[in-house]
Scaffold this motif. Structure first.
Motif, mmCIF file in Angstrom:
data_model
loop_
_atom_site.group_PDB
_atom_site.id
_atom_site.type_symbol
_atom_site.label_atom_id
_atom_site.label_comp_id
_atom_site.label_asym_id
_atom_site.label_seq_id
_atom_site.Cartn_x
_atom_site.Cartn_y
_atom_site.Cartn_z
ATOM 1 N N LEU A 33 0.842 -1.199 0.000
ATOM 2 C CA LEU A 33 0.000 0.000 0.000
ATOM 3 C C LEU A 33 0.875 1.247 0.000
ATOM 4 O O LEU A 33 2.042 1.198 0.397
ATOM 5 C CB LEU A 33 -0.915 0.001 1.232
ATOM 6 C CG LEU A 33 -1.804 -1.231 1.407
ATOM 7 C CD1 LEU A 33 -2.652 -1.097 2.671
ATOM 8 C CD2 LEU A 33 -2.699 -1.439 0.185
ATOM 9 N N ASP A 34 0.268 2.375 -0.397
ATOM 10 C CA ASP A 34 1.081 3.581 -0.614
ATOM 11 C C ASP A 34 1.340 4.380 0.657
ATOM 12 O O ASP A 34 1.914 5.449 0.593
ATOM 13 C CB ASP A 34 0.434 4.462 -1.685
ATOM 14 C CG ASP A 34 -0.754 5.223 -1.142
ATOM 15 O OD1 ASP A 34 -1.360 4.769 -0.137
ATOM 16 O OD2 ASP A 34 -1.078 6.286 -1.710
ATOM 17 N N LYS A 35 0.871 3.916 1.810
ATOM 18 C CA LYS A 35 1.230 4.605 3.050
ATOM 19 C C LYS A 35 1.278 3.612 4.204
ATOM 20 O O LYS A 35 0.959 2.434 4.032
ATOM 21 C CB LYS A 35 0.274 5.755 3.333
ATOM 22 C CG LYS A 35 -1.163 5.370 3.549
ATOM 23 C CD LYS A 35 -1.995 6.625 3.791
ATOM 24 C CE LYS A 35 -3.445 6.279 4.035
ATOM 25 N NZ LYS A 35 -4.305 7.451 4.117
ATOM 26 N N GLU A 36 1.670 4.126 5.355
ATOM 27 C CA GLU A 36 1.838 3.242 6.513
ATOM 28 C C GLU A 36 0.538 3.161 7.309
ATOM 29 O O GLU A 36 -0.027 4.177 7.685
ATOM 30 C CB GLU A 36 2.984 3.756 7.394
ATOM 31 C CG GLU A 36 4.325 3.708 6.682
ATOM 32 C CD GLU A 36 5.520 3.957 7.607
ATOM 33 O OE1 GLU A 36 5.303 4.172 8.817
ATOM 34 O OE2 GLU A 36 6.653 3.925 7.094
ATOM 35 N N TYR A 37 0.090 1.955 7.516
ATOM 36 C CA TYR A 37 -1.089 1.701 8.344
ATOM 37 C C TYR A 37 -0.663 0.986 9.617
ATOM 38 O O TYR A 37 0.332 0.269 9.624
ATOM 39 C CB TYR A 37 -2.101 0.825 7.594
ATOM 40 C CG TYR A 37 -2.790 1.528 6.447
ATOM 41 C CD1 TYR A 37 -4.009 2.163 6.630
ATOM 42 C CD2 TYR A 37 -2.202 1.554 5.192
ATOM 43 C CE1 TYR A 37 -4.639 2.820 5.567
ATOM 44 C CE2 TYR A 37 -2.825 2.209 4.132
ATOM 45 C CZ TYR A 37 -4.045 2.842 4.319
ATOM 46 O OH TYR A 37 -4.651 3.491 3.279
ATOM 47 N N GLU A 38 -1.451 1.192 10.674
ATOM 48 C CA GLU A 38 -1.190 0.463 11.921
ATOM 49 C C GLU A 38 -1.435 -1.025 11.710
ATOM 50 O O GLU A 38 -2.248 -1.423 10.871
ATOM 51 C CB GLU A 38 -2.133 0.946 13.025
ATOM 52 C CG GLU A 38 -1.782 2.288 13.591
ATOM 53 C CD GLU A 38 -2.643 2.611 14.811
ATOM 54 O OE1 GLU A 38 -3.287 1.687 15.353
ATOM 55 O OE2 GLU A 38 -2.655 3.782 15.206
ATOM 56 N N ALA A 39 -0.758 -1.802 12.529
ATOM 57 C CA ALA A 39 -0.932 -3.259 12.461
ATOM 58 C C ALA A 39 -2.394 -3.630 12.703
ATOM 59 O O ALA A 39 -3.048 -3.081 13.579
ATOM 60 C CB ALA A 39 -0.058 -3.936 13.504
ATOM 61 N N PHE A 40 -2.904 -4.537 11.886
ATOM 62 C CA PHE A 40 -4.270 -5.008 12.089
ATOM 63 C C PHE A 40 -4.428 -6.394 11.474
ATOM 64 O O PHE A 40 -3.587 -6.854 10.695
ATOM 65 C CB PHE A 40 -5.299 -4.036 11.461
ATOM 66 C CG PHE A 40 -5.364 -4.099 9.957
ATOM 67 C CD1 PHE A 40 -4.401 -3.467 9.170
ATOM 68 C CD2 PHE A 40 -6.382 -4.806 9.310
ATOM 69 C CE1 PHE A 40 -4.452 -3.534 7.778
ATOM 70 C CE2 PHE A 40 -6.445 -4.872 7.920
ATOM 71 C CZ PHE A 40 -5.476 -4.236 7.156
ATOM 72 N N GLY A 41 -5.496 -7.061 11.871
ATOM 73 C CA GLY A 41 -5.917 -8.277 11.201
ATOM 74 C C GLY A 41 -7.285 -8.005 10.596
ATOM 75 O O GLY A 41 -8.125 -7.352 11.218
ATOM 76 N N GLY A 42 -7.498 -8.438 9.366
ATOM 77 C CA GLY A 42 -8.781 -8.217 8.704
ATOM 78 C C GLY A 42 -9.490 -9.532 8.470
ATOM 79 O O GLY A 42 -8.887 -10.471 7.959
#
Lengths: 127, 489
Positions: free
Chosen positions: B350-359
């Motif tokens: 992805l083009d930016k940083e996201y917080e850790a997650f589970g989907g």
């Protein structure tokens, strides 16, 4: 939507852009370069080295299943001719339909424009 | 309830701080023995000549973890080993290669210390582990059965490990009584009656709440690599039993701990100890045997003779190799029927940083069931996704992948996405083994059976961790032992 090419491909992309003026009609070399990111797990695009698949450097116009040093499947060896835009288009649409048993583990590019862009890019690259 | 049962789960990497991740291999895969360079394509890439008398010559067909393990065992026992691999790389259904400038695993990835065969190799060769944080992330994004998106905290859904374990006990009631010996599939056969129940049928009758269903549906569709209606309930019952009948542990087992440097790093150690002659790009199309020995014919018409064969051709592919005398009917029928494992695994940047997650998203018709946050680097996020089928998501259509990701992250922009086409690869014709109803028990004896001098080894019919790297190593060890016993007698 803005898309970016990975840093590893940047230098390569500049080369492509430098000669983009010579690109064929109705295709986008930059989009083609972006789409070929899917190929690099198995193919080298910008060196003559073979990996899991044969080098794609200069693949446009090359005799089918004849790149030096790579052992092709029987399926592909049976096909005569050269990788013209027409043949590449058929192959990239669904490799297993074009050459049943080909070792290329790739489902294909379903979008006509994306295939055209990739072929444009491969053509540029061989130039 | 004891104090222990109330102990909260510890999630060291939950939240925005990501673990450090060293870039372990700068060059492409072609630098190693696992993929041939131009100079050696089709030839011997590790042609360690045997000195002195060997105890016999063994052909290993297939260079995944089963084949490489068998090659090592036999090589170290003094046999001459020729390993024939159809692809231009070793690894089988594991493949460490480049994505977004890093080396990642396109196939089998995760291992655990409750998997005895692979863990023994991890210790033996001093491998280090890395963690896929998304498998246990505190931040959860889930899609409900109406398609609506929710954000939640794992610790609010299940405050303790015991709370989490309870939902697994609802889905696997009486698991110990059904399967007290998960590593011994031919003993204590109470479990066999569960083989014809589908995962979906059990879900429909289990009395789970909606969030419990969503989570278990996501997990089981992902791990079954197919819609739950197509996979035997007994499949993950065995994982659950191996995990000590703990849902918390089973969650760690499937998707959390991976080998630093990728699966390739371990495979290189194993094959490096084999002394085998390795021939890449050498598919075998015919296998013959009589009472004196065996012969294989490669697709370039080369005939190779030996005293025995370890055949690691996967279940879905076995039908494409000609055997004389023929394979026993049960093997052919199973191969033609195919197992159910045919889902997707996609690496996404992805083009930016996201917080850790589970989907999590339920359903065999979903494009993506599971999103695992893997890492952030240089302003990008790396996710690993799983889905039930290439019919519900075209992995090669980056816009379709982005659309599927946006169900979880509505503002996401996909820079690049790639999933290896295991279903289109003629030498796998699927992903990891997942049993159709009846296949957990119904085909196991046939698939494991040796035929004369040919011994069959694959994770597809492992006793313990079927479909795992562990199962492949187990099978390689067993096949090598069968060969030793046969050639010594």
């Amino acid at each position: 939507m803005t898309r970016h090419i990975g840093s590893g491909g940047l230098a390569f992309l500049f080369l492509v852009l430098a000669v983009a003026a010579r690109a064929s009609d109705n295709c986008d070399v930059v989009a083609g370069a972006q789409a070929t990111i899917k190929c690099v797990a198995c193919h080298s695009l910008d060196t003559s080295e073979n990996g899991v698949g044969p080098s794609l450097q200069g693949v446009y116009g090359r005799k089918i299943a004849a790149y030096e040093g790579f052992r092709y499947s029987r399926a592909l060896r049976k096909i005569e001719g050269e990788w013209t835009a027409e043949e590449l288009d058929k192959f990239l649409l669904k490799p297993q339909a074009y050459a049943p048993g080909t070792r290329m583990a790739f489902g294909g590019l379903q979008k006509d424009q994306e295939r055209a862009d990739v072929i444009c890019f491969l053509k540029q690259q061989g130039g | 309830m004891s104090d222990n049962e109330k102990k909260p789960l510890i999630r060291p990497y939950a939240g925005p701080a990501s673990p450090s991740r060293r870039q372990f291999l700068a060059a492409g895969a072609s630098a190693s023995v696992l993929a041939a360079s131009a100079a050696v394509t089709g030839g011997m890439v590790s042609a360690a000549e045997h000195s002195g008398e060997s105890k016999g010559h063994v052909i290993v067909i297939g260079g995944g973890f089963a084949g490489c393990t068998a090659a090592r065992e036999l090589g170290r026992s003094g046999y001459k080993v020729t390993l024939l691999e159809a692809r231009n790389r070793l690894g089988g259904r594991t493949f460490t290669s480049e994505f977004a400038g890093e080396m990642v695993d396109m196939g089998g990835t995760w291992i655990h210390w409750l998997q005895p065969h692979v863990w023994s190799e991890i210790r033996r060769y001093g491998m280090d582990l890395e963690e896929t944080v998304g498998a246990v992330a505190e931040n959860v994004i889930y899609i409900d059965y109406q398609g609506k998106r929710h954000e939640a905290k794992w610790s609010e859904i299940w405050p303790t490990a015991e709370d989490h374990d309870k939902i697994w006990r609802k889905y696997y009631p009486g698991a110990y009584e059904l399967m007290p010996r998960p590593s011994m599939p031919f003993e204590d056969l109470a479990w066999v009656k569960t083989d014809n129940i589908t995962m979906q049928e059990k879900m429909d009758s289990s009395g789970l709440t909606e969030i419990e269903k969503i989570y278990l549906d996501c997990y089981h569709t992902t791990c079954g690599a197919n819609a739950m209606k197509n996979v035997s309930w007994s499949f993950i019952l065995r994982w659950y039993a191996h995990a000590g009948y703990s849902g918390t542990v089973i969650n760690d087992l499937g998707l959390r701990f991976k080998i630093k440097g990728g699966t390739k790093a371990l495979l290189e150690k194993i094959i490096g100890d084999s002394g085998a002659d390795i021939r890449l790009s050498t598919p075998v199309y015919k296998v013959m045997q009589n009472d004196k020995g065996v012969e294989v014919i490669t697709d370039s018409e080369e005939i190779i003779k030996a005293d025995a064969i370890v055949c690691t051709v996967p279940m879905n592919v076995l039908k494409d190799v000609e055997f004389s005398p023929p394979l026993r009917p049960g093997k052919v029928a199973a191969s033609k029927q195919t197992h159910a494992g045919s889902g997707t695994k996609i690496h996404v940047q992805l083009d930016k940083e996201y917080e850790a997650f589970g989907g999590w998203a339920p359903g065999g018709d979903a494009p993506i069931n599971y999103v695992l946050w893997d890492s952030v680097k240089n302003g990008h996020t790396h996710l690993i996704t799983f889905g039930p089928s290439t019919d519900t998501l075209d992995m090669n259509d980056t816009e379709a992948v982005e659309k599927a990701i946006r169900k979880f992250l509505p503002d996401a922009t996909v820079v690049q996405a790639y999933g290896y086409g295991w279903n289109d690869d003629p030498y796998s014709q699927g992903v990891w083994f997942a049993p159709r109803p009846g296949q957990s028990y119904g085909i196991l004896e046939d698939m494991q059976a040796s035929q004369g001098r040919i011994h069959f080894a694959s994770a597809d019919w492992a006793n313990s961790w079927r479909g795992f790297i562990d199962g492949a190593i187990e099978q390689g060890l067993i096949a090598a032992d069968k060969v030793r016993g046969q050639l010594q007698s």
